[in-house]
Write a protein that holds these residues in place. Structure first.
Motif: not given
Ligand code: GDD
Length: 409
Positions: A117-125, A252-258, A266-267
């Protein structure tokens, strides 16, 4: 031209997401009212000259069919689900569809994990990737030193941003800079993966001719076309002027658990505040109830005007929220009912579940603890005035007495 690939895993992955992943593949679990994988998909819309998005996984095709056709209509991008016949690992899965991916003759391949879960800044990358001129650019983020070992830790050159050293989930601390699971590669990535599969094949052949080793159990018990992006590709390529990093300072977060799904929901809700406020309950001027903070309410949900909702609440299709109900930091799934004056805090209420009058469904909100959020599976009935604290309740249970710190099977 660019191609985006999102790795969605399969039913043997996502086990920490149970019991929710019993009813729905984890990538389709709703966060902020949209399936988890919808968020990276809509971020891909910002990639210039995007020809196609592929989802690669080993879930049944029919589980993704409806989602894929509706999201490609909605976003007007061709999206296809590609099913592996068995798990090939995060790089092997990509490699197994190389011919199809190369059909569009892409200059860049964006590769995204579905469970971040993040803002995925793909064009900037992409801008950074072009400037570096390497084979790949990895999105990275700084985390607390205590949590770094849950991820791929890495060291980069502070001036050139070259990746110098990469270790997947090390036992001793290396760095608080970690791999976000979002990458851009040139098509040379396929040559790199091919190199690993060839090596693995040779090793397997050697084992076969050596009678001693043939009697040893294969500890990895995996075929030669199983290739992990992190251990098998990133680690050996570090320090060879082929891989570079792009650091995000955003969330940025990882989503492994409920528990993490409540946090990430919420983010995304607070991100909607900036990028698509029309999706929020009080961003479009329609106030169905007393709303505080960022809240998503599906248009088909029925919410009583005296209910108090928010912050961090997402209410799915056809849910019913009664008079005087209080909801904070929670996900209410399709067809659930929260009756009059019930309270739901730090919890997920499963599909078709029903929460009685004056009942309380709550938890401490420690998203990393096993019982830090309360989870009710599908069709759970909590009777009037019953209190459920820090517990996991499997589907189809009826609760008529107080439950605390329990897993009810
Ligand atoms: N299609 C397919 N086939 N997908 C797979 C397979 C497979 O065989 N194996 C894993 N995936 C997908 C998962 O669904 C997930 O989206 C991604 O590939 C990575 O999963 P894992 O290989 O299980 O790694 P992880 O999630 O524990 O850690 C990775 O991501 C972290 C960021 O979230 C690593 O790359 C870490 O270094 C990184 O920090």
């Amino acid at each position: 031209r660019a191609i985006a690939v999102i790795m969605v895993g399969g039913p043997t992955k996502g086990t920490r997401f149970r019991p929710l992943s019993f009813d729905i593949p984890k990538p389709l679990f709703p966060l902020a009212g949209q399936p988890m994988v919808h968020h990276p998909i809509s971020a891909c819309k910002r990639i210039p000259n995007l020809a196609q998005i592929y989802l690669i996984g080993f879930h049944e095709e029919r589980e993704f069919a409806l989602f894929v056709s509706s999201v490609s209509n909605e976003l007007k991008v061709p999206i296809k689900y590609l099913k592996e016949d068995k798990p090939h690992g995060s790089a092997g899965g990509l490699y197994s569809f190389r011919d199809q991916i190369m059909e569009d003759d892409p200059s860049h391949i964006f590769l995204l994990n579905c469970d971040v879960c993040c803002s995925f800044p793909l064009p900037e990358m992409l801008d950074a990737h072009r400037k570096y001129g390497g084979m790949g650019t990895i999105l990275v983020v700084k985390v607390s030193p205590e949590s770094a070992s849950e991820f791929g830790e890495l060291v980069a050159d502070p001036v050139t941003n070259e990746l110098l050293h990469y270790i997947e989930k090390p036992e001793t601390f290396v760095s608080d800079l970690i791999n976000c699971g979002v990458y851009i590669f040139t098509p040379d990535i396929f040559t790199a993966i091919e190199g690993v599969t060839t090596q693995q094949k040779n090793r397997a052949n050697l084992r076969r001719v050596s009678s001693f080793e043939a009697m040893q159990p294969d500890t990895r018990n995996l075929s030669s076309d199983y290739v992990r992006l992190d251990q098998d590709i990133l680690s050996p390529l570090a320090g060879k002027k082929q891989l570079y990093i792009y650091e995000t300072k955003d969330f940025w977060e990882q989503i492994k658990t409920p528990g993490m799904s409540i946090k990430c929901s919420a983010l995304y809700l607070s991100q909607f505040r900036h990028i698509s406020p029309q999706l929020l309950a009080n961003g479009d001027g329609i106030k169905k109830a007393s709303i505080s903070g960022d809240v998503y309410i599906h248009p088909s949900a029925k919410v009583h005007p005296t209910a108090k909702i928010g912050p961090g609440v997402s209410i799915s299709a056809n849910a019913r929220i009664g008079a005087g109900a209080r909801l904070i930091n929670c996900i209410i799934l399709d067809d659930a009912e929260i009756k009059e004056n019930a309270v739901v805090i730090h919890a997920i209420v499963g599909w078709k579940s029903s929460i009685g009058r004056w009942a309380r469904i709550q938890a401490s909100g420690d998203y990393n603890a096993k019982l830090g959020v309360t989870l009710l599976g599908e069709s759970v009935i909590v009777e009037d005035e019953v209190v459920v604290v820090n517990s996991i309740v499997l589907p189809h249970k009826t609760l008529n007495v107080r439950v605390q710190d329990e897993i009810l099977l």
